[in-house]
Scaffold this motif. Sequence first.
Motif, PDB file in Angstrom:
ATOM      1  N   ALA B  79      28.977  35.203  59.073  1.00 26.08           N
ATOM      2  CA  ALA B  79      30.274  35.639  58.556  1.00 26.08           C
ATOM      3  C   ALA B  79      30.437  37.136  58.793  1.00 26.08           C
ATOM      4  CB  ALA B  79      30.363  35.323  57.068  1.00 26.08           C
ATOM      5  N   LEU B  80      29.380  37.859  58.547  1.00 29.31           N
ATOM      6  CA  LEU B  80      29.397  39.305  58.760  1.00 29.31           C
ATOM      7  C   LEU B  80      29.756  39.650  60.192  1.00 29.31           C
ATOM      8  CD1 LEU B  80      28.606  42.304  58.420  1.00 29.31           C
ATOM      9  CD2 LEU B  80      26.226  41.600  58.603  1.00 29.31           C
ATOM     10  N   GLU B  81      29.139  38.944  61.098  1.00 28.59           N
ATOM     11  CA  GLU B  81      29.414  39.183  62.510  1.00 28.59           C
ATOM     12  C   GLU B  81      30.894  38.968  62.812  1.00 28.59           C
ATOM     13  OE1 GLU B  81      26.837  37.030  65.051  1.00 28.59           O
ATOM     14  OE2 GLU B  81      27.826  37.714  66.900  1.00 28.59           O
ATOM     15  N   LYS B  82      31.408  37.865  62.342  1.00 31.08           N
ATOM     16  CA  LYS B  82      32.811  37.544  62.598  1.00 31.08           C
ATOM     17  C   LYS B  82      33.724  38.561  61.915  1.00 31.08           C
ATOM     18  CE  LYS B  82      31.882  32.586  62.656  1.00 31.08           C
ATOM     19  NZ  LYS B  82      31.533  32.375  64.062  1.00 31.08           N
ATOM     20  N   LEU B  83      33.393  38.885  60.700  1.00 29.33           N
ATOM     21  CA  LEU B  83      34.196  39.848  59.954  1.00 29.33           C
ATOM     22  C   LEU B  83      34.281  41.171  60.703  1.00 29.33           C
ATOM     23  CD1 LEU B  83      33.361  39.715  56.146  1.00 29.33           C
ATOM     24  CD2 LEU B  83      35.614  39.916  57.171  1.00 29.33           C
ATOM     25  N   SER B  84      33.119  41.630  61.080  1.00 29.40           N
ATOM     26  CA  SER B  84      33.057  42.914  61.768  1.00 29.40           C
ATOM     27  C   SER B  84      33.868  42.889  63.052  1.00 29.40           C
ATOM     28  CB  SER B  84      31.599  43.252  62.054  1.00 29.40           C
ATOM     29  OG  SER B  84      31.524  44.367  62.888  1.00 29.40           O
ATOM     30  N   ASN B  85      33.693  41.833  63.818  1.00 30.04           N
ATOM     31  CA  ASN B  85      34.436  41.715  65.069  1.00 30.04           C
ATOM     32  C   ASN B  85      35.931  41.677  64.837  1.00 30.04           C
ATOM     33  OD1 ASN B  85      32.495  41.778  67.090  1.00 30.04           O
ATOM     34  ND2 ASN B  85      31.946  39.636  66.734  1.00 30.04           N
ATOM     35  N   TYR B  86      36.302  40.904  63.860  1.00 29.88           N
ATOM     36  CA  TYR B  86      37.727  40.736  63.596  1.00 29.88           C
ATOM     37  C   TYR B  86      38.346  42.052  63.130  1.00 29.88           C
ATOM     38  CZ  TYR B  86      41.729  37.748  62.852  1.00 29.88           C
ATOM     39  OH  TYR B  86      42.944  37.155  62.955  1.00 29.88           O
ATOM     40  N   LEU B  87      37.665  42.729  62.239  1.00 28.15           N
ATOM     41  CA  LEU B  87      38.176  44.010  61.746  1.00 28.15           C
ATOM     42  C   LEU B  87      38.225  45.026  62.882  1.00 28.15           C
ATOM     43  CD1 LEU B  87      36.408  44.175  58.288  1.00 28.15           C
ATOM     44  CD2 LEU B  87      38.867  44.192  58.680  1.00 28.15           C
ATOM     45  N   GLN B  88      37.200  45.001  63.710  1.00 26.70           N
ATOM     46  CA  GLN B  88      37.190  45.901  64.861  1.00 26.70           C
ATOM     47  C   GLN B  88      38.412  45.680  65.727  1.00 26.70           C
ATOM     48  OE1 GLN B  88      32.742  45.752  65.709  1.00 26.70           O
ATOM     49  NE2 GLN B  88      33.499  46.604  67.627  1.00 26.70           N
ATOM     50  N   SER B  89      38.722  44.422  65.952  1.00 28.23           N
ATOM     51  CA  SER B  89      39.856  44.122  66.819  1.00 28.23           C
ATOM     52  C   SER B  89      41.170  44.547  66.175  1.00 28.23           C
ATOM     53  CB  SER B  89      39.876  42.632  67.164  1.00 28.23           C
ATOM     54  OG  SER B  89      40.351  41.899  66.053  1.00 28.23           O
ATOM     55  N   GLU B  90      41.153  44.732  64.872  1.00 25.13           N
ATOM     56  CA  GLU B  90      42.360  45.197  64.184  1.00 25.13           C
ATOM     57  C   GLU B  90      42.335  46.716  63.994  1.00 25.13           C
ATOM     58  OE1 GLU B  90      44.992  43.458  63.156  1.00 25.13           O
ATOM     59  OE2 GLU B  90      44.272  41.483  63.781  1.00 25.13           O
ATOM     60  N   GLY B  91      41.353  47.348  64.594  1.00 21.85           N
ATOM     61  CA  GLY B  91      41.297  48.801  64.524  1.00 21.85           C
ATOM     62  C   GLY B  91      40.620  49.355  63.287  1.00 21.85           C
ATOM     63  N   TYR B  92      39.932  48.500  62.563  1.00 27.42           N
ATOM     64  CA  TYR B  92      39.209  48.995  61.397  1.00 27.42           C
ATOM     65  C   TYR B  92      37.714  49.045  61.688  1.00 27.42           C
ATOM     66  CZ  TYR B  92      43.396  48.668  58.576  1.00 27.42           C
ATOM     67  OH  TYR B  92      44.646  48.865  58.074  1.00 27.42           O
ATOM     68  N   HIS B  93      37.027  49.823  60.895  1.00 29.32           N
ATOM     69  CA  HIS B  93      35.589  49.900  61.060  1.00 29.32           C
ATOM     70  C   HIS B  93      34.902  49.606  59.748  1.00 29.32           C
ATOM     71  CE1 HIS B  93      37.371  52.289  64.329  1.00 29.32           C
ATOM     72  NE2 HIS B  93      36.546  51.549  65.021  1.00 29.32           N
ATOM     73  N   VAL B  94      33.676  49.187  59.856  1.00 23.75           N
ATOM     74  CA  VAL B  94      33.010  48.618  58.691  1.00 23.75           C
ATOM     75  C   VAL B  94      31.856  49.489  58.215  1.00 23.75           C
ATOM     76  CG1 VAL B  94      31.726  46.647  57.822  1.00 23.75           C
ATOM     77  CG2 VAL B  94      33.593  46.301  59.444  1.00 23.75           C
ATOM     78  N   LEU B  95      31.975  49.932  56.991  1.00 22.57           N
ATOM     79  CA  LEU B  95      30.881  50.645  56.339  1.00 22.57           C
ATOM     80  C   LEU B  95      30.165  49.619  55.471  1.00 22.57           C
ATOM     81  CD1 LEU B  95      29.970  53.600  56.425  1.00 22.57           C
ATOM     82  CD2 LEU B  95      31.255  53.995  54.333  1.00 22.57           C
ATOM     83  N   ILE B  96      28.906  49.371  55.774  1.00 23.91           N
ATOM     84  CA  ILE B  96      28.250  48.233  55.132  1.00 23.91           C
ATOM     85  C   ILE B  96      27.259  48.654  54.063  1.00 23.91           C
ATOM     86  CG2 ILE B  96      26.323  48.056  56.737  1.00 23.91           C
ATOM     87  CD1 ILE B  96      26.713  45.034  56.656  1.00 23.91           C
ATOM     88  N   PHE B  97      27.239  47.892  53.013  1.00 21.94           N
ATOM     89  CA  PHE B  97      26.305  48.142  51.924  1.00 21.94           C
ATOM     90  C   PHE B  97      25.653  46.837  51.513  1.00 21.94           C
ATOM     91  CE2 PHE B  97      28.728  51.931  51.632  1.00 21.94           C
ATOM     92  CZ  PHE B  97      27.923  52.864  51.001  1.00 21.94           C
TER      93      PHE B  97
END
Lengths: 338, 338
Positions: B79-97
């Motif tokens: 899920a994390l992988e997909k989330l990250s990819n999807y957000l990336q494609s929308e121009g967002y970046h992921v700060l993970i904790f």
Amino acid sequence: MDKVTSLEVAKRAGVSQSAVSRVFTPGASASNKTILKVREAAQELGYRPNVLARSLITGKSRIIGLIVAYLDNYFYPLALEKLSNYLQSEGYHVLIFMAANDTQSTDQVIDELLDYQVEGIITASVGLSSDLTARCEAAGVPVVLFNRSQDAANHSAVTSNNFSGGKTVAEFFLAAGHKRIGYIGGWEGASTQREREAGFRSALAEAGETLAAHALGQFTVEGAKKAARQMFGKSDHPDAVFVATDHMAFAVMDVLRGELNLHIPHDVSVVGYDDVPPASWAAYDLSTVRQRADLMVKETVTLMIEKIRNPASSPRHIKIDSPLIVRSSAKIPEGWTS
Amino acid sequence: MDKVTSLEVAKRAGVSQSAVSRVFTPGASASNKTILKVREAAQELGYRPNVLARSLITGKSRIIGLIVAYLDNYFYPLALEKLSNYLQSEGYHVLIFMAANDTQSTDQVIDELLDYQVEGIITASVGLSSDLTARCEAAGVPVVLFNRSQDAANHSAVTSNNFSGGKTVAEFFLAAGHKRIGYIGGWEGASTQREREAGFRSALAEAGETLAAHALGQFTVEGAKKAARQMFGKSDHPDAVFVATDHMAFAVMDVLRGELNLHIPHDVSVVGYDDVPPASWAAYDLSTVRQRADLMVKETVTLMIEKIRNPASSPRHIKIDSPLIVRSSAKIPEGWTS
DNA sequence: CCTGGGGGAGAGCCACCGCTCTTCCCCTAC
DNA sequence: GTAGGGGAAGAGCGGTGGCTCTCCCCCAGG
């Protein structure tokens, strides 16, 4: 309700804005009275310093960029978890990116990371072209490779000792009396793949043996299955096979047992690499070379921090010892002690 | 070599600094001639806008905070992988904790995320106290819960339809003629656990049946093993068991087959929840309820973006349909069609 | 004993980090 | 002559850090 600034806190506390800043800057001096007043005002207003504004002036974002591929291999999520925790405990935060395994996308990812003024980049199972290396170098951003190494490039790397790991497996097979020994690898572009195979072959060569069969599984389940079918579909198949990652080894075992009706380890001995949690699950109980993720992570972060503190420090390649964990998926040589 | 600023680019291109800014700001207007000059100068100098400085003034960091727990359950890395990819494609970046599962640490994590001026927070399998909720609300940072829901709190959530998933499993067991039906759950604090169990029980009740055995495995391998030993160690053990996650179901299967010498599905039918990749591996071939991670991720991101664009939009709870995937770990009722 | 000067702690002021955005002005084109 | 496109200037965004200034304490000397 939004955005409380230090100025507002200053007003409420009856001090200057810089006083507020000083209270929230570790190492700056302020009187107890001021600290108290400011803390109270901040509390009431719900103020917290804006890290972005701070980074702008200090030049330190406290962000580490992390590039990951192969999240479907269990080893990486676990490493990621440890990495993130460890960096967090050191006061860094992790901006994460998934890398498709083409240079194209890695290129873009690096750019975006640099845009965020990351203080360092860690790549997990991803190689970097020398061009990218140069760009990071130019931007003053240190790079540490996790579970991948690169000869030519001048960045630090942390891996397990893949060569000796592969070697141990071969010795293990030979000691058990195996004669037809196969190898199912990953992808030639990966240093882990090349070194594990090289170590494996070298021990065979030392014993005057050679590889009876060889295939590449591209680090994927499907690739490994295909390789297994091909290698074991005929009657003179190998009686032992070293698979370059546990993740692929599970697929190989599934094919051997489920499709080809072979018994493990009676007909075929299987050994993997990584020692991910499912390796110890009863359904597989896979003998495998353990990559000690916690140690690898610790070294990776240490290297990173060292490089940030002292950019002139020379790159190092750290190899973590990787012991063979003996379970029931492979014949155990008499009197074998690791 | 470090830090090329827009001013330097402006000098080289012979334009004002603001012109450079405009060239790099989507939607701003500049003449072709200027654009060309600036782009060339930027290229030569290796200039890229400093995102942090930009966020400072625009108030948009384009960072989404992601809080994850249970990375050892395969479902989350994927899920994390997909989330990250999807957000990336929308121009967002992921700060993970990573969140340990205590409120204490979640609290701190949220603070740190807010310090980074994240535009939104996604929590995966982590609940939020109403206090935290309020803090995020106050800071104007929307929260979306992934694979967890919360009744009282007013943030959006995306889950699979856990209730109907659990219900389907019970119907499946009943149709196969099972009489002594058990349930091994996760942890009462998790909405997924509660709803899956509730759905399961409700279908049993509708058929006039009750749960023959019940235990909690805390979502861990060890917990599940313990629960399985306890539930199946006696002779009148259940003949079917629903395990609340695949991750625990594998452990249960290992205990049943490896320790208790029971045959699946002849002696016991086992059904899990998630449909993670190992569920389809031959060694388990687990019948399970599929959580469609890609759909869930898509809805999560959509919800997030909607909430960022329009902070006033009311929170929603989206439930993704979760079909039962029939494999060989459970008796298949005659004529069963999903 | 009182006073004056030296010194240091702590608060305030201000420039600046790198960029965006509004305002204003100039120049061109019709 | 007027409208409008596009460039320049300058004010921030929310902080930090160097510099200055003030105030108080302490000590020495008259």
